[in-house]
Design a protein around this motif. Structure first.
Motif, PDB file in Angstrom:
ATOM      1  N   ASP A 140      11.456   5.345  -1.226  1.00  0.00           N
ATOM      2  CA  ASP A 140      11.839   6.635  -1.789  1.00  0.00           C
ATOM      3  C   ASP A 140      10.704   7.642  -1.664  1.00  0.00           C
ATOM      4  OD1 ASP A 140      14.325   5.592  -2.433  1.00  0.00           O
ATOM      5  OD2 ASP A 140      13.735   5.075  -4.487  1.00  0.00           O
ATOM      6  N   LEU A 141       9.481   7.175  -1.876  1.00  0.00           N
ATOM      7  CA  LEU A 141       8.325   8.058  -1.702  1.00  0.00           C
ATOM      8  C   LEU A 141       8.199   8.496  -0.246  1.00  0.00           C
ATOM      9  CD1 LEU A 141       5.741   6.228  -3.969  1.00  0.00           C
ATOM     10  CD2 LEU A 141       6.739   8.485  -4.371  1.00  0.00           C
ATOM     11  N   MET A 142       8.401   7.569   0.669  1.00  0.00           N
ATOM     12  CA  MET A 142       8.336   7.900   2.090  1.00  0.00           C
ATOM     13  C   MET A 142       9.401   8.940   2.451  1.00  0.00           C
ATOM     14  SD  MET A 142       5.897   6.001   3.501  1.00  0.00           S
ATOM     15  CE  MET A 142       6.301   5.941   5.221  1.00  0.00           C
ATOM     16  N   ARG A 143      10.581   8.766   1.926  1.00  0.00           N
ATOM     17  CA  ARG A 143      11.679   9.691   2.218  1.00  0.00           C
ATOM     18  C   ARG A 143      11.411  11.076   1.624  1.00  0.00           C
ATOM     19  NH1 ARG A 143      16.157   6.637   0.954  1.00  0.00           N
ATOM     20  NH2 ARG A 143      15.735   7.021  -1.225  1.00  0.00           N
ATOM     21  N   GLU A 144      10.864  11.114   0.420  1.00  0.00           N
ATOM     22  CA  GLU A 144      10.587  12.386  -0.256  1.00  0.00           C
ATOM     23  C   GLU A 144       9.433  13.157   0.391  1.00  0.00           C
ATOM     24  OE1 GLU A 144      11.698  14.081  -3.100  1.00  0.00           O
ATOM     25  OE2 GLU A 144      13.442  12.783  -3.242  1.00  0.00           O
ATOM     26  N   VAL A 145       8.375  12.447   0.740  1.00  0.00           N
ATOM     27  CA  VAL A 145       7.152  13.111   1.202  1.00  0.00           C
ATOM     28  C   VAL A 145       7.147  13.324   2.713  1.00  0.00           C
ATOM     29  CG1 VAL A 145       4.637  12.964   1.250  1.00  0.00           C
ATOM     30  CG2 VAL A 145       5.884  12.204  -0.783  1.00  0.00           C
ATOM     31  N   TRP A 146       7.657  12.360   3.456  1.00  0.00           N
ATOM     32  CA  TRP A 146       7.639  12.449   4.911  1.00  0.00           C
ATOM     33  C   TRP A 146       9.058  12.513   5.475  1.00  0.00           C
ATOM     34  CZ3 TRP A 146       4.089   9.445   2.244  1.00  0.00           C
ATOM     35  CH2 TRP A 146       2.742   9.782   2.435  1.00  0.00           C
ATOM     36  N   ALA A 147       9.920  13.266   4.847  1.00  0.00           N
ATOM     37  CA  ALA A 147      11.325  13.338   5.247  1.00  0.00           C
ATOM     38  C   ALA A 147      11.500  13.829   6.679  1.00  0.00           C
ATOM     39  CB  ALA A 147      12.097  14.246   4.299  1.00  0.00           C
ATOM     40  N   ASP A 148      10.623  14.682   7.132  1.00  0.00           N
ATOM     41  CA  ASP A 148      10.770  15.281   8.447  1.00  0.00           C
ATOM     42  C   ASP A 148       9.974  14.558   9.533  1.00  0.00           C
ATOM     43  OD1 ASP A 148       8.358  15.947   7.316  1.00  0.00           O
ATOM     44  OD2 ASP A 148       8.366  18.021   7.995  1.00  0.00           O
ATOM     45  N   SER A 149       9.445  13.376   9.207  1.00  0.00           N
ATOM     46  CA  SER A 149       8.581  12.657  10.153  1.00  0.00           C
ATOM     47  C   SER A 149       8.881  11.165  10.139  1.00  0.00           C
ATOM     48  CB  SER A 149       7.111  12.828   9.762  1.00  0.00           C
ATOM     49  OG  SER A 149       6.790  14.170   9.571  1.00  0.00           O
ATOM     50  N   PHE A 150       8.511  10.516  11.224  1.00  0.00           N
ATOM     51  CA  PHE A 150       8.555   9.062  11.259  1.00  0.00           C
ATOM     52  C   PHE A 150       7.126   8.585  11.127  1.00  0.00           C
ATOM     53  CE2 PHE A 150       8.226   4.987  13.427  1.00  0.00           C
ATOM     54  CZ  PHE A 150       9.179   4.271  12.725  1.00  0.00           C
ATOM     55  N   VAL A 151       6.802   7.973   9.995  1.00  0.00           N
ATOM     56  CA  VAL A 151       5.445   7.475   9.752  1.00  0.00           C
ATOM     57  C   VAL A 151       5.531   6.050   9.206  1.00  0.00           C
ATOM     58  CG1 VAL A 151       4.422   9.747   9.363  1.00  0.00           C
ATOM     59  CG2 VAL A 151       5.360   8.489   7.440  1.00  0.00           C
ATOM     60  N   GLU A 152       4.423   5.356   9.305  1.00  0.00           N
ATOM     61  CA  GLU A 152       4.362   3.987   8.799  1.00  0.00           C
ATOM     62  C   GLU A 152       3.961   3.979   7.336  1.00  0.00           C
ATOM     63  OE1 GLU A 152       1.899   1.581  11.272  1.00  0.00           O
ATOM     64  OE2 GLU A 152       2.928   2.204  13.098  1.00  0.00           O
ATOM     65  N   GLU A 153       4.194   2.848   6.685  1.00  0.00           N
ATOM     66  CA  GLU A 153       3.869   2.704   5.270  1.00  0.00           C
ATOM     67  C   GLU A 153       2.375   2.897   5.006  1.00  0.00           C
ATOM     68  OE1 GLU A 153       4.141  -0.896   2.183  1.00  0.00           O
ATOM     69  OE2 GLU A 153       6.076  -0.400   3.120  1.00  0.00           O
ATOM     70  N   GLY A 154       1.562   2.675   6.013  1.00  0.00           N
ATOM     71  CA  GLY A 154       0.121   2.885   5.880  1.00  0.00           C
ATOM     72  C   GLY A 154      -0.228   4.316   5.490  1.00  0.00           C
ATOM     73  N   ASN A 155       0.606   5.277   5.893  1.00  0.00           N
ATOM     74  CA  ASN A 155       0.384   6.668   5.494  1.00  0.00           C
ATOM     75  C   ASN A 155       0.517   6.832   3.984  1.00  0.00           C
ATOM     76  OD1 ASN A 155       1.165   6.744   8.405  1.00  0.00           O
ATOM     77  ND2 ASN A 155       0.771   8.914   8.105  1.00  0.00           N
ATOM     78  N   LEU A 156       1.468   6.125   3.408  1.00  0.00           N
ATOM     79  CA  LEU A 156       1.658   6.165   1.963  1.00  0.00           C
ATOM     80  C   LEU A 156       0.448   5.568   1.260  1.00  0.00           C
ATOM     81  CD1 LEU A 156       3.311   6.631  -0.613  1.00  0.00           C
ATOM     82  CD2 LEU A 156       4.463   4.451  -0.160  1.00  0.00           C
ATOM     83  N   THR A 157       0.003   4.413   1.716  1.00  0.00           N
ATOM     84  CA  THR A 157      -1.166   3.764   1.123  1.00  0.00           C
ATOM     85  C   THR A 157      -2.399   4.658   1.226  1.00  0.00           C
ATOM     86  OG1 THR A 157      -0.253   1.617   1.717  1.00  0.00           O
ATOM     87  CG2 THR A 157      -2.587   1.682   1.174  1.00  0.00           C
ATOM     88  N   PHE A 158      -2.605   5.248   2.391  1.00  0.00           N
ATOM     89  CA  PHE A 158      -3.745   6.141   2.602  1.00  0.00           C
ATOM     90  C   PHE A 158      -3.691   7.327   1.633  1.00  0.00           C
ATOM     91  CE2 PHE A 158      -5.595   9.913   4.480  1.00  0.00           C
ATOM     92  CZ  PHE A 158      -6.876   9.487   4.791  1.00  0.00           C
ATOM     93  N   THR A 159      -2.516   7.914   1.480  1.00  0.00           N
ATOM     94  CA  THR A 159      -2.370   9.094   0.624  1.00  0.00           C
ATOM     95  C   THR A 159      -2.512   8.725  -0.848  1.00  0.00           C
ATOM     96  OG1 THR A 159      -0.939  10.047   2.322  1.00  0.00           O
ATOM     97  CG2 THR A 159      -0.935  11.126   0.174  1.00  0.00           C
ATOM     98  N   ILE A 160      -2.019   7.564  -1.254  1.00  0.00           N
ATOM     99  CA  ILE A 160      -2.221   7.094  -2.627  1.00  0.00           C
ATOM    100  C   ILE A 160      -3.713   6.925  -2.889  1.00  0.00           C
ATOM    101  CG2 ILE A 160      -1.995   5.062  -4.142  1.00  0.00           C
ATOM    102  CD1 ILE A 160       0.512   6.714  -4.265  1.00  0.00           C
ATOM    103  N   ASN A 161      -4.431   6.315  -1.947  1.00  0.00           N
ATOM    104  CA  ASN A 161      -5.872   6.134  -2.108  1.00  0.00           C
ATOM    105  C   ASN A 161      -6.601   7.470  -2.170  1.00  0.00           C
ATOM    106  OD1 ASN A 161      -5.748   3.334  -2.240  1.00  0.00           O
ATOM    107  ND2 ASN A 161      -5.924   3.106  -0.026  1.00  0.00           N
ATOM    108  N   LEU A 162      -6.159   8.432  -1.389  1.00  0.00           N
ATOM    109  CA  LEU A 162      -6.727   9.778  -1.430  1.00  0.00           C
ATOM    110  C   LEU A 162      -6.512  10.401  -2.810  1.00  0.00           C
ATOM    111  CD1 LEU A 162      -7.976  12.202   0.152  1.00  0.00           C
ATOM    112  CD2 LEU A 162      -5.619  12.869   0.656  1.00  0.00           C
ATOM    113  N   LEU A 163      -5.310  10.276  -3.340  1.00  0.00           N
ATOM    114  CA  LEU A 163      -5.019  10.805  -4.677  1.00  0.00           C
ATOM    115  C   LEU A 163      -5.890  10.136  -5.732  1.00  0.00           C
ATOM    116  CD1 LEU A 163      -1.135  11.177  -4.855  1.00  0.00           C
ATOM    117  CD2 LEU A 163      -2.850  12.982  -5.072  1.00  0.00           C
TER     118      LEU A 163
END
Length: 83
Positions: free
Chosen positions: A33-56
């Motif tokens: 759901d987070l991937m769909r909400e944040v990267w709705a217009d892109s195809f990205v891997e789950e690693g992007n979510l992990t990276f962004t959580i760590n950044l936050l």
């Protein structure tokens, strides 16, 4: 985003992710759901979510082991836990 009256630089995706988590305060948000909400217009891997959580976490001064803001729910997703 402001801390002690000073603006905190943050990427647009990180801010969007934080807003989704805050909007669902106290409730687990699934990774997909987070991937769909944040990267709705892109195809990205789950690693992007992990990276962004760590950044936050870094921006917020949070820790994965003792979360004050973002709690990891293993194999599920994340939950915003601050008041």
């Amino acid at each position: 985003l402001v801390r002690h009256g000073e603006p905190i630089p943050i990427t647009p995706k990180a801010l969007r992710l934080l807003l989704v988590l805050v909007k669902n305060h106290g409730h687990p948000v699934k990774k997909r759901d987070l991937m769909r909400e944040v990267w709705a217009d892109s195809f990205v891997e789950e690693g992007n979510l992990t990276f962004t959580i760590n950044l936050l976490r870094k921006v917020l001064g949070d820790e994965k082991q003792n979360p004050r803001f973002i709690e990891t729910i293993p194999k599920v997703g994340y939950r915003f836990v601050a008041e």
